[in-house]
Design a protein around this motif. Structure first.
Motif, mmCIF file in Angstrom:
data_model
loop_
_atom_site.group_PDB
_atom_site.id
_atom_site.type_symbol
_atom_site.label_atom_id
_atom_site.label_comp_id
_atom_site.label_asym_id
_atom_site.label_seq_id
_atom_site.Cartn_x
_atom_site.Cartn_y
_atom_site.Cartn_z
ATOM 1 N N SER A 193 0.832 -1.206 0.000
ATOM 2 C CA SER A 193 0.000 0.000 0.000
ATOM 3 C C SER A 193 0.868 1.258 0.000
ATOM 4 O O SER A 193 0.604 2.212 -0.743
ATOM 5 C CB SER A 193 -0.914 -0.016 1.223
ATOM 6 N N ILE A 194 1.893 1.265 0.823
ATOM 7 C CA ILE A 194 2.807 2.419 0.886
ATOM 8 C C ILE A 194 3.505 2.605 -0.456
ATOM 9 O O ILE A 194 3.603 3.728 -0.970
ATOM 10 C CB ILE A 194 3.836 2.244 2.026
ATOM 11 N N LEU A 195 3.979 1.517 -1.057
ATOM 12 C CA LEU A 195 4.672 1.620 -2.342
ATOM 13 C C LEU A 195 3.735 2.092 -3.452
ATOM 14 O O LEU A 195 4.138 2.854 -4.329
ATOM 15 C CB LEU A 195 5.326 0.291 -2.710
ATOM 16 N N ARG A 196 2.495 1.659 -3.422
ATOM 17 C CA ARG A 196 1.529 2.123 -4.434
ATOM 18 C C ARG A 196 1.270 3.617 -4.285
ATOM 19 O O ARG A 196 1.126 4.332 -5.276
ATOM 20 C CB ARG A 196 0.239 1.327 -4.335
ATOM 21 N N LYS A 197 1.211 4.096 -3.041
ATOM 22 C CA LYS A 197 1.024 5.534 -2.822
ATOM 23 C C LYS A 197 2.210 6.326 -3.361
ATOM 24 O O LYS A 197 2.065 7.476 -3.769
ATOM 25 C CB LYS A 197 0.826 5.831 -1.334
ATOM 26 N N LYS A 198 3.384 5.696 -3.363
ATOM 27 C CA LYS A 198 4.583 6.336 -3.910
ATOM 28 C C LYS A 198 4.701 6.110 -5.418
ATOM 29 O O LYS A 198 5.707 6.466 -6.015
ATOM 30 C CB LYS A 198 5.836 5.799 -3.212
ATOM 31 N N ARG A 199 3.673 5.478 -5.992
ATOM 32 C CA ARG A 199 3.601 5.186 -7.421
ATOM 33 C C ARG A 199 4.768 4.314 -7.900
ATOM 34 O O ARG A 199 5.270 4.476 -9.000
ATOM 35 C CB ARG A 199 3.513 6.458 -8.243
ATOM 36 N N MET A 200 5.189 3.408 -7.023
ATOM 37 C CA MET A 200 6.242 2.483 -7.412
ATOM 38 C C MET A 200 5.607 1.271 -8.076
ATOM 39 O O MET A 200 4.702 0.657 -7.530
ATOM 40 C CB MET A 200 7.056 2.024 -6.210
ATOM 41 N N ASN A 201 6.104 0.956 -9.244
ATOM 42 C CA ASN A 201 5.613 -0.199 -9.986
ATOM 43 C C ASN A 201 6.558 -1.377 -9.802
ATOM 44 O O ASN A 201 7.768 -1.213 -9.822
ATOM 45 C CB ASN A 201 5.500 0.130 -11.475
ATOM 46 N N PHE A 202 5.981 -2.547 -9.611
ATOM 47 C CA PHE A 202 6.766 -3.767 -9.550
ATOM 48 C C PHE A 202 5.962 -4.854 -10.232
ATOM 49 O O PHE A 202 4.738 -4.785 -10.330
ATOM 50 C CB PHE A 202 7.137 -4.143 -8.104
ATOM 51 N N ASP A 203 6.661 -5.863 -10.723
ATOM 52 C CA ASP A 203 6.006 -6.929 -11.484
ATOM 53 C C ASP A 203 5.471 -8.040 -10.593
ATOM 54 O O ASP A 203 4.451 -8.647 -10.893
ATOM 55 C CB ASP A 203 6.982 -7.545 -12.496
ATOM 56 N N ARG A 204 6.185 -8.291 -9.499
ATOM 57 C CA ARG A 204 5.805 -9.410 -8.652
ATOM 58 C C ARG A 204 6.334 -9.188 -7.243
ATOM 59 O O ARG A 204 7.347 -8.524 -7.048
ATOM 60 C CB ARG A 204 6.407 -10.702 -9.230
ATOM 61 N N PHE A 205 5.641 -9.783 -6.271
ATOM 62 C CA PHE A 205 6.052 -9.694 -4.875
ATOM 63 C C PHE A 205 5.772 -11.035 -4.217
ATOM 64 O O PHE A 205 4.716 -11.629 -4.421
ATOM 65 C CB PHE A 205 5.254 -8.597 -4.150
ATOM 66 N N THR A 206 6.718 -11.524 -3.427
ATOM 67 C CA THR A 206 6.496 -12.687 -2.570
ATOM 68 C C THR A 206 7.181 -12.430 -1.239
ATOM 69 O O THR A 206 7.998 -11.514 -1.112
ATOM 70 C CB THR A 206 7.028 -14.011 -3.169
ATOM 71 N N MET A 207 6.849 -13.263 -0.277
ATOM 72 C CA MET A 207 7.467 -13.162 1.042
ATOM 73 C C MET A 207 7.713 -14.547 1.590
ATOM 74 O O MET A 207 6.894 -15.442 1.402
ATOM 75 C CB MET A 207 6.497 -12.477 2.004
ATOM 76 N N ASP A 208 8.840 -14.726 2.249
ATOM 77 C CA ASP A 208 9.132 -15.957 2.985
ATOM 78 C C ASP A 208 9.305 -15.582 4.447
ATOM 79 O O ASP A 208 9.957 -14.582 4.759
ATOM 80 C CB ASP A 208 10.421 -16.616 2.483
ATOM 81 N N ILE A 209 8.736 -16.389 5.321
ATOM 82 C CA ILE A 209 8.859 -16.139 6.761
ATOM 83 C C ILE A 209 9.265 -17.444 7.426
ATOM 84 O O ILE A 209 8.642 -18.482 7.198
ATOM 85 C CB ILE A 209 7.529 -15.650 7.361
ATOM 86 N N GLU A 210 10.314 -17.385 8.218
ATOM 87 C CA GLU A 210 10.760 -18.545 8.997
ATOM 88 C C GLU A 210 10.768 -18.153 10.461
ATOM 89 O O GLU A 210 11.085 -17.008 10.803
ATOM 90 C CB GLU A 210 12.155 -18.988 8.573
ATOM 91 N N ALA A 211 10.435 -19.122 11.320
ATOM 92 C CA ALA A 211 10.364 -18.814 12.740
ATOM 93 C C ALA A 211 10.913 -19.953 13.578
ATOM 94 O O ALA A 211 10.891 -21.111 13.165
ATOM 95 C CB ALA A 211 8.917 -18.529 13.136
ATOM 96 N N GLU A 212 11.388 -19.585 14.746
ATOM 97 C CA GLU A 212 11.812 -20.557 15.764
ATOM 98 C C GLU A 212 10.887 -20.383 16.955
ATOM 99 O O GLU A 212 10.437 -19.275 17.252
ATOM 100 C CB GLU A 212 13.255 -20.304 16.190
ATOM 101 N N ARG A 213 10.635 -21.512 17.632
ATOM 102 C CA ARG A 213 9.745 -21.487 18.787
ATOM 103 C C ARG A 213 10.481 -21.932 20.037
ATOM 104 O O ARG A 213 11.463 -22.665 19.979
ATOM 105 C CB ARG A 213 8.551 -22.403 18.538
#
Length: 138
Positions: free
Chosen positions: A59-79
């Motif tokens: 949302s922040i990047l769209r407000k800055k009119r930044m264009n990107f082709d694709r976005f992904t995220m990886d999250i790893e956690a320890e318990r």
């Protein structure tokens, strides 16, 4: 905010619905009297973290009119090894693809999400060390 859970028979399988009206399935492994047909609650917590911060950042990047082709995220956690086995470390990797990417804008959007906007991050940071990085055109 309100969430309703409905259990299925004597199994550790639940249908849950929040104010949005969308159902999700929460389930346990078959060895724990589940059907192994849904997301585990702790997985859902990480998914909520990812969704919260990703929505902020994009949302922040769209407000800055930044264009990107694709976005992904990886999250790893320890318990923690002892109950209640809270998350102790969480690492998030934001991945962006595109030709017109600004590292400065991406770094700032992530910082704003992690320090100001993402309420899930704020809650989890009380028990977990949360770190992140971003990759451009990985």
């Amino acid at each position: 905010m309100k969430v309703t859970l409905q259990g299925l028979a004597d199994h550790l399988t639940f249908m849950a619905k929040g104010d949005s009206g969308h159902w999700i399935t929460l389930d346990a492994d078959e060895s724990l009297h589940g059907f192994n047909a849904g997301t585990r609650p702790m997985e859902l917590v990480l998914e909520a973290l990812g969704g919260c911060t990703a929505m902020d950042v994009l949302s922040i990047l769209r407000k800055k009119r930044m264009n990107f082709d694709r976005f992904t995220m990886d999250i790893e956690a320890e318990r923690a090894s002892e109950h209640p086995k809270v998350f102790t470390k969480i690492h998030m990797v934001y991945k962006f693809w595109g030709n017109e990417l600004s590292e400065k804008a991406i770094a700032r959007a992530i910082e704003l999400s992690e320090t100001k906007y993402c309420s899930v991050n704020a809650m989890l940071s009380s028990t977990a060390e949360i770190t992140s990085e971003y990759l451009l055109n990985p």
